[in-house]
Write a protein that holds these residues in place. Structure first.
Motif, short mmCIF file in Angstrom:
data_model
loop_
_atom_site.label_atom_id
_atom_site.label_comp_id
_atom_site.label_asym_id
_atom_site.label_seq_id
_atom_site.Cartn_x
_atom_site.Cartn_y
_atom_site.Cartn_z
N ILE A 180 0.98 -1.25 0.22
CA ILE A 180 -0.06 -0.12 0.03
C ILE A 180 0.79 1.27 -0.13
CG2 ILE A 180 -1.58 1.23 1.33
CD1 ILE A 180 -2.79 -1.45 2.42
N THR A 181 1.87 1.16 0.84
CA THR A 181 2.93 2.29 0.87
C THR A 181 3.24 2.78 -0.44
OG1 THR A 181 3.03 2.01 3.45
CG2 THR A 181 4.60 3.31 2.19
N LEU A 182 4.08 1.72 -0.92
CA LEU A 182 4.90 1.90 -2.25
C LEU A 182 3.91 2.33 -3.42
CD1 LEU A 182 7.68 -0.61 -2.03
CD2 LEU A 182 7.68 1.60 -1.15
N SER A 183 2.55 1.67 -3.34
CA SER A 183 1.68 1.99 -4.40
C SER A 183 1.24 3.40 -4.36
CB SER A 183 0.67 1.22 -4.56
OG SER A 183 -0.40 1.56 -3.34
N CYS A 184 1.30 3.94 -3.18
CA CYS A 184 0.87 5.60 -2.99
C CYS A 184 2.21 6.48 -3.39
CB CYS A 184 0.29 5.64 -1.67
SG CYS A 184 -1.20 5.38 -1.75
N ARG A 185 3.41 5.93 -3.15
CA ARG A 185 4.70 6.19 -3.68
C ARG A 185 5.04 7.21 -2.49
NH1 ARG A 185 4.00 8.74 -10.08
NH2 ARG A 185 3.73 6.76 -10.95
N ILE A 186 5.09 6.60 -1.42
CA ILE A 186 5.46 6.89 0.00
C ILE A 186 6.56 6.32 0.42
CG2 ILE A 186 4.77 7.27 2.22
CD1 ILE A 186 2.01 7.81 1.23
N SER A 187 7.43 6.72 1.05
CA SER A 187 8.68 6.21 1.53
C SER A 187 8.43 5.05 2.71
CB SER A 187 9.75 7.21 2.36
OG SER A 187 10.13 8.44 1.31
N TYR A 188 8.93 3.96 2.49
CA TYR A 188 8.81 2.77 3.47
C TYR A 188 10.19 2.46 3.93
CZ TYR A 188 7.16 -1.83 4.85
OH TYR A 188 6.67 -2.75 5.55
N LEU A 189 10.24 2.27 5.35
CA LEU A 189 11.44 1.93 6.01
C LEU A 189 11.14 0.69 6.66
CD1 LEU A 189 14.28 2.62 7.03
CD2 LEU A 189 13.10 3.93 8.90
N ASP A 190 11.93 -0.34 6.10
CA ASP A 190 11.84 -1.71 6.54
C ASP A 190 12.84 -2.13 7.77
OD1 ASP A 190 11.52 -4.44 6.92
OD2 ASP A 190 12.03 -4.98 4.85
N ILE A 191 12.36 -1.87 8.98
CA ILE A 191 13.11 -2.25 10.14
C ILE A 191 13.16 -3.63 10.56
CG2 ILE A 191 13.37 0.30 10.70
CD1 ILE A 191 10.89 -1.95 12.46
N THR A 192 12.11 -4.42 10.09
CA THR A 192 11.99 -5.75 10.70
C THR A 192 13.34 -6.32 10.57
OG1 THR A 192 9.90 -5.59 9.80
CG2 THR A 192 10.46 -7.62 10.39
N PRO A 193 13.99 -6.56 9.60
CA PRO A 193 15.34 -7.38 9.45
C PRO A 193 16.08 -6.87 10.72
CG PRO A 193 14.88 -6.83 7.22
CD PRO A 193 13.81 -6.06 8.29
N SER A 194 16.47 -5.76 10.94
CA SER A 194 17.01 -5.08 12.01
C SER A 194 16.45 -5.80 13.53
CB SER A 194 17.06 -3.63 12.07
OG SER A 194 17.69 -2.98 13.24
N THR A 195 15.23 -5.89 13.81
CA THR A 195 14.59 -6.31 14.72
C THR A 195 14.87 -7.72 15.07
OG1 THR A 195 12.36 -6.62 13.87
CG2 THR A 195 12.69 -4.45 14.82
N ARG A 196 15.23 -8.52 14.04
CA ARG A 196 15.50 -9.75 14.32
C ARG A 196 16.88 -10.08 14.67
NH1 ARG A 196 11.87 -11.35 8.84
NH2 ARG A 196 10.09 -11.48 9.96
#
Length: 233
Positions: A180-196
């Motif tokens: 949804i975020t990228l389809s609206c051309r909004i910045s997406y910060l994927d912090i999930t790998p960091s939390t792992r």
């Protein structure tokens, strides 16, 4: 153009008998020669920083990072509470009707997963929340950043649960909010790998055994700051 493109979440958890305030606002004193900016942080316990001090929350550390770059966040507003789902955040925004801010961050969904809510409902509610975030950033998509949902399956809190299931479900919820975020051309910060990384580094988990520590939040801030800096100059 499909409907998603056109309309361009454990109760987080059951860990505290006293939730943080639904809305807190910090007014800082900027240097006289610098025009202060405003930052609205929307979410749940990850945004309000359950288990850490107010200065260790990722929005606060992001404001500190920006200050080092000469950008002063004069008003840092939180609309976030431990345990909130997308529905709770929607209701809070409707009730509080906050004023627009220069930048807005959105991190929500872990409690939707924890409460076994369906992903279709999450998709709809997240889309509405993203639209509202854009409005609260004065209609500027470039001034909104969405953060992915952290993976709490690696924490001591989740050790007696089906951690593989938790991880799979979080991946599903994150796939939705990312799409949804990228389809609206909004910045997406994927912090999930960091939390792992907390699986092998306990220093990244707060003393409550569930939430990220200030050290983990600092990692987020060091990635979020550069996304906000250009639009705040």
């Amino acid at each position: 153009m499909n409907p998603l493109q056109a309309t361009c979440l454990l109760i987080l958890f059951l860990t505290t008998s006293a939730c943080r305030p639904e809305r807190t606002e910090t007014i800082l004193s900027p240097a006289p020669s610098i025009t202060p900016k405003s930052y609205l942080a929307l979410g749940d316990s990850y945004t309000i920083g359950q288990g850490v001090s107010a200065t260790e929350r990722f929005p606060a550390q992001t404001a500190q990072w920006l200050q080092q770059k000469g950008i002063i966040i004069g008003t840092l507003t939180y609309i976030a509470t431990t345990g909130w789902t997308t529905t709770n955040l929607q209701n809070a925004l409707n009730n509080q009707n906050p004023a627009p801010h220069d930048v807005v961050t959105l991190l929500i969904g872990v409690n939707d997963q924890y409460q076994t809510r369906d992903t279709a409902g999450y998709r709809q509610r997240f889309t509405v929340l993203l639209q509202r975030s854009i409005e609260l950033a004065r209609g500027k998509k470039e001034n909104v950043v969405v953060l992915s949902i952290p993976d709490y399956s690696v924490t001591p809190f989740a050790s007696s649960n089906d951690t593989a299931r938790i991880r799979r479900e979080l991946d599903l919820f994150n796939a939705i909010n990312k799409e949804i975020t990228l389809s609206c051309r909004i910045s997406y910060l994927d912090i999930t790998p960091s939390t792992r990384e907390a699986r092998s580094n306990p220093a990244l988990i707060a003393t409550d055994g569930l939430h990220p520590s200030g050290l983990e939040y600092r990692k987020w801030a060091e990635r979020l700051g550069p996304l906000l800096e250009p639009v705040l100059k």
